[in-house]
Write a protein that holds these residues in place. Structure first.
Motif: not given
Length: 267
Positions: A137, A165-168
């Protein structure tokens, strides 16, 4: 973590994607033989004999070239899509220059700046790719031309998009880990393989403008908004019908109370 693409989206698009990708039964069978070679590699991996550098050439040829259609430098030294060891400014320790393991893009001649995807590799015996994902990232947000990021241990492949988002992310596996019960998530499954090709194939992911994969992501967003509007339209009607039924048996409810009950939701 949430998926970039939902299972329901792929289920609706499966027939269309198969046609777009030109996947008849013979082609799927050919691709599954490549997948099986990678499955055998994962199952037979010996950490004392293999590692990131040793195992990279096989992944480059079997996955990037044979499965996904990327041109590699060994075959096309003056016009290729896979570049090893890319320096990225401000992405290293203390804000210095970092070095991504690999980038995907267009590299004709001496031009090495068309990086559209950054890739971070870890050894095949790496179980947790969390730290590698953070490192990836950092490369992505410090590289202006980069749209996508991939982190992999040569078995698990995780995709990120810089505008999400990095969570996706989106995960694919050659060999599904024991802790995951649904073994159909392996690329040996026809549907997972079609999803993988639809997302990662060179003619879909690489584009200096808007790629097919990005267009597919936008289409999913449009469909989700449509479903949301339809849901709230049905929800509003249900509330109205319920109030009218209650009011029929309770005349003390007045119009003002009805309007308060049916106020539109806040966006």
């Amino acid at each position: 973590m949430a998926n970039i693409f939902t299972d329901s989206f792929f289920s609706k698009q499966m027939k269309k994607l198969r046609a777009e990708l030109g996947l008849d039964d013979a082609k799927i069978s050919e691709y599954k033989k490549i997948v099986q070679r990678r499955i055998e590699y994962v199952n037979d991996f010996d950490p004392e004999e293999g590692g990131e550098e040793k195992d990279w050439p096989g992944f480059e040829k079997h996955v990037f070239r044979d499965l996904l259609g990327y041109r590699i430098k060994d075959d096309f030294p003056y016009d290729y899509n896979v570049l090893r060891q890319k320096k990225i400014k401000k992405a290293g320790s203390g804000g210095g220059t970092g070095k991504a393991d690999c980038t995907l893009g267009f590299y004709p001649g001496k031009n090495k700046n068309d990086d559209l995807v950054v890739v971070e590799f870890k050894a095949p015996d790496t179980k947790d790719l969390g730290d590698a994902s953070d490192q990836l990232w950092n490369y992505m947000i410090n590289h202006d031309s980069c749209k996508w990021g991939i982190v992999t241990n040569f078995n698990e492949i995780i995709l990120f998009h810089r505008n999400l988002s990095k969570d996706k992310n989106q995960k694919f596996y050659f060999v599904v880990p024991d802790e995951i019960k649904d073994k159909k998530l392996s690329l040996s499954d026809d549907k997972e393989l079609i999803k993988f090709l639809a997302v990662f194939r060179k003619d879909r992911m690489l584009d200096k403008g808007k790629s097919v994969t990005e267009t597919m992501l936008e289409l999913q967003g449009i469909e989700e908004k449509k479903i949301e509007k339809e849901f709230y339209a049905k929800y509003y009607k249900l509330r109205l019908d319920l109030f009218n039924e209650i009011a029929k048996h309770n005349p003390q409810y007045n119009k003002k109370e009805k309007n308060l009950l049916l106020l539109p939701r806040k966006s």
